[in-house]
Write an enzyme that holds these catalytic residues in place. Sequence first.
Site, PDB file in Angstrom:
ATOM      1  N   THR A 135       8.625  -6.152  -0.891  1.00 31.76           N
ATOM      2  CA  THR A 135       8.761  -7.609  -0.823  1.00 31.76           C
ATOM      3  C   THR A 135       7.359  -8.196  -0.852  1.00 31.76           C
ATOM      4  OG1 THR A 135       8.623  -7.679   1.595  1.00 31.76           O
ATOM      5  CG2 THR A 135      10.820  -7.372   0.632  1.00 31.76           C
ATOM      6  N   ASP A 136       7.273  -9.526  -0.855  1.00 35.95           N
ATOM      7  CA  ASP A 136       5.956 -10.154  -0.879  1.00 35.95           C
ATOM      8  C   ASP A 136       5.146  -9.820   0.374  1.00 35.95           C
ATOM      9  OD1 ASP A 136       6.453 -11.236  -3.317  1.00 35.95           O
ATOM     10  OD2 ASP A 136       7.135 -13.176  -2.540  1.00 35.95           O
ATOM     11  N   CYS A 137       5.830  -9.700   1.517  1.00 36.00           N
ATOM     12  CA  CYS A 137       5.075  -9.408   2.740  1.00 36.00           C
ATOM     13  C   CYS A 137       4.942  -7.908   3.003  1.00 36.00           C
ATOM     14  CB  CYS A 137       5.689 -10.103   3.939  1.00 36.00           C
ATOM     15  SG  CYS A 137       7.443  -9.929   4.096  1.00 36.00           S
ATOM     16  N   TYR A 138       5.733  -7.095   2.325  1.00 38.64           N
ATOM     17  CA  TYR A 138       5.621  -5.635   2.484  1.00 38.64           C
ATOM     18  C   TYR A 138       5.522  -5.006   1.095  1.00 38.64           C
ATOM     19  CZ  TYR A 138       7.064  -6.448   7.308  1.00 38.64           C
ATOM     20  OH  TYR A 138       7.123  -6.895   8.597  1.00 38.64           O
TER      21      TYR A 138
END
Length: 507
Positions: A135-138
Amino acid sequence: MENRGAEELRTYEEINRRIQSGDVVVMTATEFIEYVESYGLEKASKDVDVVTTGTFGAMCSSGAFLNFGHADPPIKMVRCWLNDVPAYAGIAAVDCYIGASCMSETRPFEYGGGHVIEDLVSGKEVELRAEGRVTDCYPRESLETTITLNDINQAMLVNPRNAYERYNAAINSSNRTLYTYLGVLLPNYGNIHYCGAGELSPLYKDMNFETIGIGTRIFLGGGIGYIIGEGTQHNPQNQLGTISVCGNLKQMSSEYLRGATFYRYSTTLYVGVGIPIPIINKRVAATAALKDSEIFTYIIDFGVPSRNRPIVKKVSYAELKSGKVEINNMEVRASPLSSFQYAAKIANTLKEWIEKGKFLLSRPVELIPNYREFKPLIIKKREFVVKDVMTREIVVGRLSDSIKDVARLLTERGIDHLPIVDDENRLIGIVTSWDLAKAIAQDKKDLESIMTKRVITAKENDLIDIVVKRMAEYKISGVPVVDEKNHVIGILTTDDISRKLVGRRLL
């Protein structure tokens, strides 16, 4: 029970003040029994402040929550493995729960979650492998590294079911060896296995649960832990109470947390648990004074593949610990799966901690219930049993038949299995087409020399799935169906199953 938990003889505060002043009187459960026998329960309940207990046995319902911290770039783990043992990663980004009985994908039945926990507590490096959802944060998709207990943030032993008050003992009436969570059970009542510490058992020493509850401070895995509630399958009215516990894994010892394997069953974790029992009233004192000859359990027949396995005998822990139990006029060897030596060591260690002022008692914020409705799992979908599928019009042979007679019978009836019975139709063996082929090749002359005498059988109410597994395990294609007196009442073959059951399932 009225006034359950009433502090009639002494309060927790009074006990803790005596601990801090060095005046507390502590005895292990074994010592307390001897003291009661010498001076009576009345005096013992006044003289003794605390009784310590201990147990050390396989507790499959154990595991640990681990927090690994964030890698750079970070990952949201959706699957992870520790030394190739799958751990549950559906908690948050970098947390997992490793269960003691989960087995290695590459070394099943040899290494599992219990071994991972022991290795971590021993200070060993453990391989961590994880897969993530990007994901964008991971942004990271996977990682492989090694960790030690010191490398990770939190490590909490959290066991949903530990320290059974007592445990049913196991025996096996069937004619085959069974591999169970109570060890290897030999056929035809060949041995008995049992668990629990008897008169040192923590929960049996307060069998009304008057001092045990949420927040009780305990000895757990060599460190200090806490009871966090009743354990799963808590059934106190039948002396099958359990507790759920937690503690800081980083403060524990591999001496009291041992990974183990039950041959051909599963992996597990041996856990050391000790509970201090404050003698707050005479009822607590009375249960703390129970000895092995007054603590009973049941020997259950694991040869019957049912939730309601029959009770073979009610037996005391004194009889079990003698090493032999009489069953059907036979002496059967009884062996413990728990360590009495370690149970005593835990009770003594806990006593020493209290006497030295290193361990204070805590009043539970809520007692564990002393009654709990125990619900079975109801299977609402129809399941087929042997009597739904078996052939009832059976052909049998007798020992007096010649090999030629049997060969003719199999050929004329188009069958591959012939149960051999005595004059009362009781099963004594079985002959198959393969046996006849071997007889011809080896020039055998009599039926007894070629028939199989240790016959794998089924009962008419056995689940088909269980019997199919049994046939696959022994690499056979048919089993005689017998009643309780070993009379042959039918036969079940793979042809019956494929012709009748598969067709019905497809309808």
